[in-house]
Design an enzyme around this catalytic site. Structure first.
Site, PDB file in Angstrom:
ATOM      1  N   ARG A 164       0.844  -1.200   0.000  1.00  0.00           N
ATOM      2  CA  ARG A 164       0.000   0.000   0.000  1.00  0.00           C
ATOM      3  C   ARG A 164       0.876   1.245   0.000  1.00  0.00           C
ATOM      4  O   ARG A 164       0.653   2.181  -0.746  1.00  0.00           O
ATOM      5  CB  ARG A 164      -0.922   0.007   1.224  1.00  0.00           C
ATOM      6  CG  ARG A 164      -2.248  -0.714   1.046  1.00  0.00           C
ATOM      7  CD  ARG A 164      -2.099  -2.117   0.497  1.00  0.00           C
ATOM      8  NE  ARG A 164      -3.348  -2.811   0.384  1.00  0.00           N
ATOM      9  CZ  ARG A 164      -3.868  -3.632   1.321  1.00  0.00           C
ATOM     10  NH1 ARG A 164      -3.191  -3.877   2.444  1.00  0.00           N
ATOM     11  NH2 ARG A 164      -5.022  -4.211   1.119  1.00  0.00           N
ATOM     12  N   ASP A 193      -0.123  -6.310  -3.513  1.00  0.00           N
ATOM     13  CA  ASP A 193      -1.543  -6.141  -3.202  1.00  0.00           C
ATOM     14  C   ASP A 193      -2.167  -5.357  -4.350  1.00  0.00           C
ATOM     15  O   ASP A 193      -1.495  -5.069  -5.346  1.00  0.00           O
ATOM     16  CB  ASP A 193      -1.735  -5.446  -1.842  1.00  0.00           C
ATOM     17  CG  ASP A 193      -3.004  -5.938  -1.149  1.00  0.00           C
ATOM     18  OD1 ASP A 193      -4.075  -5.809  -1.754  1.00  0.00           O
ATOM     19  OD2 ASP A 193      -2.915  -6.458  -0.021  1.00  0.00           O
ATOM     20  N   HIS A 260      -6.919  -9.638  -4.053  1.00  0.00           N
ATOM     21  CA  HIS A 260      -5.874  -8.615  -3.858  1.00  0.00           C
ATOM     22  C   HIS A 260      -4.879  -8.692  -5.018  1.00  0.00           C
ATOM     23  O   HIS A 260      -3.667  -8.597  -4.822  1.00  0.00           O
ATOM     24  CB  HIS A 260      -5.175  -8.801  -2.505  1.00  0.00           C
ATOM     25  CG  HIS A 260      -6.045  -8.444  -1.332  1.00  0.00           C
ATOM     26  ND1 HIS A 260      -6.307  -7.147  -0.964  1.00  0.00           N
ATOM     27  CD2 HIS A 260      -6.749  -9.216  -0.471  1.00  0.00           C
ATOM     28  CE1 HIS A 260      -7.121  -7.133   0.092  1.00  0.00           C
ATOM     29  NE2 HIS A 260      -7.413  -8.383   0.402  1.00  0.00           N
ATOM     30  N   GLU A 324     -10.075 -12.353   1.687  1.00  0.00           N
ATOM     31  CA  GLU A 324     -10.953 -11.331   1.109  1.00  0.00           C
ATOM     32  C   GLU A 324     -11.114 -11.440  -0.407  1.00  0.00           C
ATOM     33  O   GLU A 324     -11.116 -10.440  -1.110  1.00  0.00           O
ATOM     34  CB  GLU A 324     -10.422  -9.934   1.462  1.00  0.00           C
ATOM     35  CG  GLU A 324     -10.429  -9.680   2.964  1.00  0.00           C
ATOM     36  CD  GLU A 324      -9.941  -8.286   3.334  1.00  0.00           C
ATOM     37  OE1 GLU A 324     -10.504  -7.709   4.280  1.00  0.00           O
ATOM     38  OE2 GLU A 324      -8.984  -7.789   2.710  1.00  0.00           O
TER      39      GLU A 324
END
Ligand code: ACM
Length: 755
Positions: A164, A193, A260, A324
């Site tokens: 990030r 990611d 991701h 996720e």
């Protein structure tokens, strides 16, 4: 708002420079067994570090000790195989568990004994801590003592998200140094990611060419911010891995799949399901819908990537994510549905299990072990020797251990270091609720729900620093320490890690030592927080003071500097306006973080920073940084992004004729799927919308309306002022705004009542 003026620098002066300590020094993590000796060992530039001939592990430990003591005290100790006077000797002999050691310090010398390289290094770390208990430069006397020590867990970890926001190789090395002196031994490195791909892959150069950089999101109409990013070349990674190995830190790389995956799909769209990617999306946060497809060619890509990663990282474990992965794109793809049918797979969760299983087989072929987030337990096909990182609470670890899988505990939110560790303007951006030092220290890595017979499956624990809101290395360090020292002690010291006050006694000197290694740790746990209670019409207030660590506090209200004679805080006290409040926490008779100083006036009691307001709801509360200006200080806004609405409780509204709200706008850059449609605003009365102030609850009478027109073209802060309907006494104000949509998000920097 934010200010980083203070740091733990002042901790360097915590203890008086006494020549020798009367007791066994405060070591962190606290050793399993400690006993005090008689006298002290004088260590000077003449003290030799003695290692057995040809013992590379002992030499490494001695060189690390020499480097640490040179950095901390400026002492240059030589490493050799013989010495005439008192020396520090490294002895290779069995001491039990892996990483265990024995340390004996007497006036005649020190002996560090261990059967393995890690134990020799950790004996050296303990001795360095004893040598730096008293800050200062040059020769030092270390009290005689003995330690017999071994870790509770083999996995004592931190996760660093470099995807990030990218951190420089120099920062990663510093982090490894800091980990090592806390006996943390595992760095889980989150390298890819949606927002970035940070590891050079020679066969697929577009991964870093295209997905190594991005422009941060900005509110509509705001100036573009410079691009951010970077990646680690394979040479840099090899260097970092070797550096870590010298410090007994294993780096476990993470390559995320099947979700991701946006960074990879941006670079090589054929890896995705064909759903186009809108521009700018890579600077959003949240859970993205883009997944890898399940073609054989995609597995070829992933296996190629893993093969290059395996050559860089000797770690037994390779982390492959698995968290996720929302399955909408797999559900919506005719090709993927056809493939599922051919494979006889019943649903998309089972498809993910099949996906991870296939990757697990590849890792097994390469002699490595798969580790993944706890979602990999779903779908009925967990790779047989997979290890689980339990993040959705501790349930993943419980399920894993009962099913015979090893687990590492890193539950959200407790061990999620992207959560702020305190409230207030000195805290960097991050998530809320607050996860303070005491909460971290209270975490039990072996929940009672895991049957005794399965508890050996708990490998240990790790804290995760996700970096969506952690833009700078200075903030990454602040978010990590001292909380990582709590993780270190829980992971190492077993039953020793049960007394928070004792931990506070150890962590304060530990942060002072680490300041000498370049760390500016968070002072959140030690700094005095004030609460000033005021009722309109009065000329005095009631002041309450607190600090998270439970330290004694001293204060003055007459403008004088704090001294040993200043009053000790014993409970809320009254003071007459105006006055200057100074306060500080005290440890071992000394101020810990430097005194806070604030002027308390008739105006200041009618002013609130957003940090001191409550959010009306607690759905997803974030402290978000302004997107302006590009360089220099930016505001930080606390807001529930699902319901931007704030409460000022006990606001002294009596006598106020106007209200001023300083507002800013930030982008709504969150991938929240259909939840976005559920974020509702009242209809604006003017084209640009307006802030609205209500009495009591947000359905109470409307007291003020502040049109947003003056703020609309301004990317920075704007002070809006409007008349306030008269009220008496104190009461709750509810502040929100009207809007046509979620982007931009408007936010409050401060509110002021004007009489
Ligand atoms: C995670 O926090 N998504 C592992």
């Amino acid at each position: 708002m934010i200010s980083f003026a203070r740091s733990l620098v002042a901790l360097g002066a915590v203890l008086a420079a006494t020549p020798a300590l009367a007791q066994v020094p405060g070591l962190l993590p606290v050793p399993a067994e400690l006993h005090a000796g008689k006298g002290a060992l004088a260590v000077s530039g003449k003290t030799a570090l003695v290692v057995p001939d040809g013992d590379a592990g002992a030499r490494n430990a001695a060189e690390r000790l020499a480097a640490l003591i040179a950095e901390s005290r400026g002492l240059k100790l030589g490493v050799g195989s013989r010495a005439s006077g008192p020396s520090i000797r490294f002895v290779r002999a069995a001491t039990g568990k892996p990483e265990s050691y024995r340390l004996d310090v007497t006036p005649r010398g020190a002996v560090i004994t261990s059967g393995d390289d890690a134990g020799l290094l950790y004996g050296a770390v303990t001795l360095w801590q004893a040598m730096t208990q008293v800050p200062g430069k040059g020769a030092v006397e270390v009290p005689a003592f003995g330690a017999v020590d071994a870790p509770r867990f083999g996995w004592r970890g931190l996760m660093l998200d470099s995807a990030r926001h990218f951190q420089s190789p120099a920062y990663v090395r510093k982090l490894i140094d800091w980990m090592a002196v806390n006996k943390l031994n595992t760095l889980h490195w989150h390298l890819v990611d949606d927002q970035g791909w940070r590891v050079e892959i020679r066969k697929y150069p577009k991964l870093t060419e295209i997905s190594g950089w991005r422009h941060p999101a900005t509110a509509p109409g705001a100036p573009q911010l410079p691009r951010v990013g970077g990646y680690y070349s394979q040479g840099e990674i090899r260097g970092i891995v070797a550096y870590a190995a010298q410090r007994n830190v294993t780096i476990v790389p993470e390559i995320e799949m099947p979700g991701h995956a946006l960074a990879a799909i941006r670079a090589y769209p054929e890896l995705g399901t064909g759903v186009p990617i809108p521009p700018g999306t890579e600077s959003d946060w949240g859970v993205f819908p883009w997944l890898y497809n399940v073609d054989d060619k995609t597995f070829e890509f992933l296996e190629d990537v893993l093969d290059e990663v395996i050559t860089l990282f000797p770690s037994k474990y390779i982390h492959v994510g698995g968290d996720e992965a929302v399955k909408d794109q797999w559900k919506g793809s005719a090709e993927i549905q056809a493939r599922m049918k051919t494979l006889g797979i019943k649903d998309e969760t089972a498809l993910q299990a099949w996906f991870m299983h296939r990757i697990g087989e590849h890792l097994t072929k390469r002699g490595r072990k798969l580790i993944g987030w706890d979602e990999i337990l779903e779908g009925g096909q967990v790779p047989p020797d997979a290890t689980i990182t339990s993040w959705r609470g501790i349930e993943g670890a419980i399920t894993a251990a009962k099913a015979g899988h090893d687990a590492v505990l890193s539950p959200s939110p407790t061990l999620y270091f992207d959560h702020r560790q305190g409230a207030g303007d000195s805290e960097p951006p991050g998530r809320l609720d607050v996860m303070d030092l005491k909460t971290i220290y209270g975490f039990d890595p072996v929940p009672p729900e895991i049957p005794t017979a399965q508890q050996h499956h708990v490998l240990g624990l790790q804290a995760n620093l996700w970096t969506e809101h952690v833009r700078t290395e200075e903030r990454a360090a602040w978010m990590t320490f001292p909380r990582a020292s709590a993780v270190a002690e829980i992971g190492w010291s077993g039953k020793g890690a049960s007394d928070f006050n004792g931990f506070v006694d150890r962590v304060i000197p530990q942060m002072a030592r680490m300041h000498g290694l370049g760390l500016n740790a968070a002072i959140s746990a030690f700094q005095v927080k004030t609460d000033v209670d005021y009722a309109p019409g009065r000329d005095d207030v009631t002041v309450s003071l607190a600090n998270q660590a439970g330290l004694t506090m001293r204060y003055t209200i007459d403008g004088s500097a704090i001294s040993a004679k200043s009053p000790v805080y014993a409970g809320p006290f009254k003071a007459k306006l105006p006055f200057e409040l100074k306060a500080e926490s005290v440890h071992d008779g000394r101020g810990v973080t430097g005194a806070i100083a604030q002027k308390v006036t008739q105006q200041s009691v009618r002013w609130r920073s957003d940090e001191a307001l409550k959010t009306c709801t607690n759905r997803v509360v974030l402290a978000l940084e302004d997107d302006y200006p590009a360089s220099g200080k930016r505001a930080v806004f606390v807001s529930d992004i699902f319901n931007p609405c704030w409460l000022w409780e006990k606001a002294p509204v009596g006598g106020a004729r106007q209200v001023a709200i300083t507002v800013g706008q930030i982008p709504f850059n969150f991938q929240v799927g259909k939840d976005r449609d559920g974020i509702k605003f009242q209809t604006p009365a003017t084209p640009e919308g307006e802030f609205v102030v209500y009495a009591d609850k947000c359905e109470g009478p409307r007291l003020a309306v502040l049109p947003l027109a003056p703020a609309t073209g301004n990317p920075g802060l704007t002070r809006l002022v409007a008349p306030l309907a008269p009220r008496a006494g104190t009461g709750t104000l509810c502040i929100t705004y009207t809007a046509k949509g979620v982007d931009p998000l408007w936010a409050i920097d401060a509110v002021e009542l004007i009489s």
